[in-house]
Scaffold this motif. Structure first.
Motif, PDB file in Angstrom:
ATOM      1  N   LEU A  57     -10.522  74.175 -22.928  1.00 53.88           N
ATOM      2  CA  LEU A  57      -9.470  73.412 -23.595  1.00 53.88           C
ATOM      3  C   LEU A  57      -8.258  74.281 -23.922  1.00 53.88           C
ATOM      4  O   LEU A  57      -7.113  73.850 -23.770  1.00 53.88           O
ATOM      5  CB  LEU A  57     -10.025  72.801 -24.897  1.00 53.88           C
ATOM      6  CG  LEU A  57      -9.008  72.117 -25.804  1.00 53.88           C
ATOM      7  CD1 LEU A  57      -8.465  70.857 -25.141  1.00 53.88           C
ATOM      8  CD2 LEU A  57      -9.627  71.790 -27.151  1.00 53.88           C
ATOM      9  N   ASP A 101      -2.185  66.902 -27.476  1.00 55.96           N
ATOM     10  CA  ASP A 101      -2.386  66.957 -26.035  1.00 55.96           C
ATOM     11  C   ASP A 101      -1.121  67.481 -25.360  1.00 55.96           C
ATOM     12  O   ASP A 101      -0.001  67.231 -25.812  1.00 55.96           O
ATOM     13  CB  ASP A 101      -2.696  65.556 -25.493  1.00 55.96           C
ATOM     14  CG  ASP A 101      -4.154  65.179 -25.699  1.00 55.96           C
ATOM     15  OD1 ASP A 101      -5.000  66.083 -25.715  1.00 55.96           O
ATOM     16  OD2 ASP A 101      -4.436  63.973 -25.847  1.00 55.96           O
ATOM     17  N   SER A 127      -9.679  65.137 -25.965  1.00 56.72           N
ATOM     18  CA  SER A 127     -10.936  65.687 -25.448  1.00 56.72           C
ATOM     19  C   SER A 127     -11.892  66.112 -26.569  1.00 56.72           C
ATOM     20  O   SER A 127     -13.078  66.314 -26.330  1.00 56.72           O
ATOM     21  CB  SER A 127     -10.660  66.877 -24.525  1.00 56.72           C
ATOM     22  OG  SER A 127      -9.995  67.909 -25.226  1.00 56.72           O
ATOM     23  N   LYS A 129     -13.675  64.692 -29.166  1.00 57.14           N
ATOM     24  CA  LYS A 129     -14.060  63.396 -29.718  1.00 57.14           C
ATOM     25  C   LYS A 129     -14.681  63.523 -31.110  1.00 57.14           C
ATOM     26  O   LYS A 129     -14.671  62.582 -31.891  1.00 57.14           O
ATOM     27  CB  LYS A 129     -15.022  62.703 -28.757  1.00 57.14           C
ATOM     28  CG  LYS A 129     -14.431  62.499 -27.363  1.00 57.14           C
ATOM     29  CD  LYS A 129     -15.337  61.660 -26.487  1.00 57.14           C
ATOM     30  CE  LYS A 129     -14.834  61.596 -25.050  1.00 57.14           C
ATOM     31  NZ  LYS A 129     -13.428  61.191 -24.940  1.00 57.14           N
TER      32      LYS A 129
END
Length: 207
Positions: A57, A101, A127, A129
């Motif tokens: 990420l 994001d 991403s 959650k």
């Protein structure tokens, strides 16, 4: 005239702190964090340090968390008997907050001079959650394993803790046991007892 005070020795006050999930880390500070990994990899990490992920990420780096419950979830889809959670000492250096994001520095923060990236909890990043925070450290030398926080196998836990203690005694400065990759510490002779002392020692008491 006031009388003089004579003393020999000191006890240092530790500056390492734990962070709450939504507390922004301060650049240059040292914090307690956690990392969950496969039990089969534990000894190699203690002996040789972490191998950074090539991507993720937040790009390349070592992924860690100040939340032990989150660390217990990793590696994902792995039986708890095959996991271990390390307690870490992390010198975070310069920190960049990534909170949305497609952030322009989401995977390039290190190239811009940052040592660590931090995703606050409940950020606008689809991403994640769970809504939990995320931390990524570029240089694994900033991370020191200091204990086993979670391991269901008591025998393995004891074995790994012994290895951690042994490793910390033999690496770095022989007096304070801290990392000396940036150069040797300025070891001096105690003004009272003549013992060799390091200014980074937690404690020194003359015999």
């Amino acid at each position: 005239m006031a009388g003089t005070v004579s003393f020999s020795g000191w006890t240092a006050v530790k500056d390492r702190k734990s962070l709450s999930a939504d507390q922004e880390p301060k650049s240059g500070r040292e914090y307690t964090m956690y990392h969950g990994t496969y039990l089969k990899n534990a000894k190699n990490i203690i002996n040789n340090g972490f191998v950074p992920s090539k991507d993720g990420l937040l790009g390349a780096g070592v992924y860690i968390s100040r939340n032990i419950e989150k660390a217990k979830c990793y590696p994902l889809k792995t039986d708890k008997n095959d996991k271990v959670v390390f307690k870490l000492k992390v010198c975070i250096g310069k920190v960049k907050k990534i909170d949305c994001d497609n952030h322009p520095l989401q995977k390039t923060w290190h190239q811009k001079g940052y040592d660590c990236a931090w995703v606050p909890p409940n950020s606008n990043i689809t991403s994640i959650k769970s809504g939990r925070e995320e931390d990524c450290v570029w240089d694994p030398k900033r991370i020191t394993v200091i204990d086993v926080a979670c391991c269901v196998d008591d025998h393995k836990r004891k074995e790994l803790r012994q290895l951690i203690r042994s490793q910390r005694k033999t690496s770095g400065c022989h007096l304070c046991h801290q990392d000396t990759s940036d150069g040797p510490h300025d070891v001096q002779t105690c003004w009272a007892c003549g013992d060799k002392i390091c200014p980074f020692q937690r404690k020194h008491v003359c015999p």
